[in-house]
Design a protein around this motif. Structure first.
Motif, short mmCIF file in Angstrom:
data_model
loop_
_atom_site.label_atom_id
_atom_site.label_comp_id
_atom_site.label_asym_id
_atom_site.label_seq_id
_atom_site.Cartn_x
_atom_site.Cartn_y
_atom_site.Cartn_z
N TYR A 26 3.93 9.44 8.90
CA TYR A 26 3.18 9.88 7.72
C TYR A 26 2.40 8.70 7.16
O TYR A 26 2.84 7.55 7.27
N ARG A 27 1.27 9.01 6.54
CA ARG A 27 0.52 7.97 5.84
C ARG A 27 0.32 8.40 4.39
O ARG A 27 -0.27 9.44 4.12
N ILE A 28 0.84 7.58 3.48
CA ILE A 28 0.79 7.88 2.05
C ILE A 28 -0.39 7.14 1.43
O ILE A 28 -0.55 5.93 1.62
N LYS A 29 -1.21 7.86 0.68
CA LYS A 29 -2.30 7.23 -0.07
C LYS A 29 -2.17 7.68 -1.52
O LYS A 29 -2.82 8.62 -1.98
N ALA A 30 -1.30 6.97 -2.25
CA ALA A 30 -0.97 7.39 -3.61
C ALA A 30 -2.00 6.95 -4.63
O ALA A 30 -2.06 7.51 -5.74
N ALA A 31 -2.83 5.93 -4.31
CA ALA A 31 -3.83 5.42 -5.24
C ALA A 31 -3.22 5.06 -6.59
O ALA A 31 -3.79 5.33 -7.64
N ASN A 32 -2.04 4.46 -6.56
CA ASN A 32 -1.35 4.11 -7.80
C ASN A 32 -1.44 2.63 -8.14
O ASN A 32 -0.89 2.19 -9.14
N SER A 33 -2.13 1.85 -7.30
CA SER A 33 -2.26 0.41 -7.56
C SER A 33 -3.72 0.07 -7.83
O SER A 33 -4.61 0.88 -7.58
N ASP A 35 -5.77 -1.59 -6.18
CA ASP A 35 -6.53 -1.41 -4.96
C ASP A 35 -6.28 0.00 -4.44
O ASP A 35 -5.26 0.28 -3.82
N ALA A 36 -7.23 0.89 -4.68
CA ALA A 36 -7.05 2.31 -4.32
C ALA A 36 -7.13 2.55 -2.82
O ALA A 36 -6.86 3.66 -2.37
N SER A 37 -7.46 1.51 -2.03
CA SER A 37 -7.57 1.69 -0.58
C SER A 37 -6.22 1.58 0.13
O SER A 37 -6.14 1.81 1.33
N VAL A 38 -5.17 1.25 -0.60
CA VAL A 38 -3.85 1.05 0.02
C VAL A 38 -3.33 2.34 0.63
O VAL A 38 -3.33 3.39 -0.01
N GLU A 39 -2.88 2.25 1.89
CA GLU A 39 -2.23 3.36 2.57
C GLU A 39 -0.97 2.82 3.24
O GLU A 39 -1.01 1.78 3.89
N MET A 94 4.87 -2.28 5.50
CA MET A 94 4.14 -2.80 4.35
C MET A 94 2.64 -2.89 4.62
O MET A 94 2.19 -2.83 5.76
N ARG A 95 1.89 -3.04 3.57
CA ARG A 95 0.41 -3.07 3.66
C ARG A 95 -0.06 -4.01 4.77
O ARG A 95 0.29 -5.18 4.81
N GLY A 96 -0.86 -3.49 5.67
CA GLY A 96 -1.43 -4.31 6.73
C GLY A 96 -0.50 -4.61 7.88
O GLY A 96 -0.84 -5.39 8.77
N HIS A 97 0.69 -4.01 7.91
CA HIS A 97 1.66 -4.22 8.98
C HIS A 97 1.78 -2.94 9.82
O HIS A 97 1.83 -1.85 9.27
N GLY A 98 1.85 -3.12 11.12
CA GLY A 98 2.06 -1.97 11.99
C GLY A 98 0.99 -0.91 11.84
O GLY A 98 -0.21 -1.18 11.99
N LEU A 99 1.41 0.31 11.50
CA LEU A 99 0.49 1.44 11.36
C LEU A 99 -0.12 1.55 9.96
O LEU A 99 -0.95 2.43 9.73
N SER A 100 0.29 0.67 9.04
CA SER A 100 -0.34 0.66 7.71
C SER A 100 -1.61 -0.19 7.77
O SER A 100 -1.54 -1.38 8.09
N PRO A 101 -2.76 0.39 7.51
CA PRO A 101 -4.02 -0.37 7.64
C PRO A 101 -4.14 -1.45 6.59
O PRO A 101 -3.49 -1.39 5.53
N ARG A 102 -4.94 -2.45 6.88
CA ARG A 102 -5.20 -3.51 5.90
C ARG A 102 -6.05 -2.95 4.76
O ARG A 102 -7.11 -2.37 5.00
#
Length: 328
Positions: A26-33, A35-39, A94-102
């Motif tokens: 799953y990829r979560i994009k909560a836009a709660n930080s 930086d809204a680009s965090v997934e 975590m952000r930018g690790h593995g399948l979580s994009p930078r």
């Protein structure tokens, strides 16, 4: 595409079968930080031919690492072992690790961001899907992030059944960093780098953002403390009430026993256990920082202890002199 969550947008990226196991990503994009680009990518491990129904466990990797620390493509690792022991296993990256994009501000990512924004979202999602309080297990920086989230009161304890920290500490001091000229020079050097390369340093397969390193410099500075801004995470741990297991390795020169013990003792939890993995404590070897969870010896001696803790945090794991007794 319909979201997999009613709390925030979540997309199911893939569902693969690997032998007797399944990997749903799953990829979560909560836009709660800020930086809204965090997934954030979260992998759910389960059996390929049946729906997961066990107690949920969230596994957090350390620095320079990713989900493969917990399970290999061949289905080997603590994560896969826990599935076969009946647990519902979730593995965030975590952000930018593995399948979580930078994310756009990848260079500036810090433990403070992981703890304040990402872990609460992960906990809420797993709780929503499973309907149960998840247990949390963190290795190294993953455990430090857990401690920060609890000490800062960012992670709702309604989403925490227990926490287990392996090779995690924040008390080992590097005295040269308390000298302002050395600290200033270190910051100037780090700011010139695009990131810290795990492969170049032979620390692991992933890179780390500069923000994490600058944050560590601040913690170790002359007036540094484990916290962020006005939030004193170290003091906040005294108010944490969830059951806690802290594990140190006798052969771990990066995170020494005394420092791991100090973090354990800072928790205000009534249920605490401290465990040392070494020959003096009856284990076959003095485990190292990685080997405490990833080795043939860990598979035989450590993984069953993790399973026992997750099933009953009141039961003492090993009677040995380094332990902090339950209720201490």
């Amino acid at each position: 595409m319909q979201s997999s969550s009613d709390l925030f947008p979540v997309a199911l990226l893939s569902a693969e079968r690997r032998g007797d196991l399944s990997e749903d990503v799953y990829r979560i994009k909560a836009a709660n930080s800020p930086d809204a680009s965090v997934e954030i990518a979260v992998t759910r491990l389960g059996f390929a031919d049946q729906q997961a129904s066990g107690v949920p466990v969230i596994l957090l990797h350390g620095s320079f690492s990713n989900r493969r620390f917990w399970f290999s493509p061949r289905g080997i690792g603590l994560g896969a072992w826990l599935v076969r022991a009946g647990f519902d296993v979730w593995v965030p990256e975590m952000r930018g690790h593995g399948l979580s994009p930078r994310n756009l501000d990848y260079r500036q990512n810090r433990v403070a961001d992981y703890a304040r924004y990402d872990l609460p979202v992960i906990g809420a999602f797993v709780h929503e899907i499973t309907g149960q309080k998840p247990h949390w297990v963190g290795h190294s920086l993953g455990g430090i992030t857990l401690a920060a989230a609890l000490g800062g009161h960012y992670l709702d304890e309604a989403h925490v059944a227990s926490v287990a920290l392996f090779g995690s500490q924040v008390s080992r001091s590097y005295w040269p960093l308390k000298m302002p000229p050395v600290a200033w020079g270190g910051r100037l050097l780090l700011k010139r780098l695009p990131h810290i390369s795990g492969s170049r340093l032979k620390r692991g397969p992933e890179d780390e953002p500069i923000g994490v390193a600058l944050e560590a410099l601040r913690w170790n500075g002359l007036f540094g403390r484990f916290g962020d801004g006005k939030d004193d995470w170290w003091a906040g741990l005294r108010e944490a009430s969830v059951p806690v297991l802290c594990v140190a390795a006798a052969g771990d020169h990066q995170d020494p026993i005394w420092a791991c013990r100090k973090l354990c003792e800072q928790f205000g939890s009534a249920q605490r256990q401290f465990l040392v993995l070494g020959r003096e404590q009856g284990f076959s070897e003095n485990f190292g920082h990685v080997e405490m969870l990833v080795s043939k010896a860990a598979q035989v001696e450590v993984w069953p202890l993790v399973g026992r803790w997750l099933k009953d945090s009141n039961a003492p794991l090993v009677a040995q002199p380094e332990g902090v007794p339950v209720g201490a």
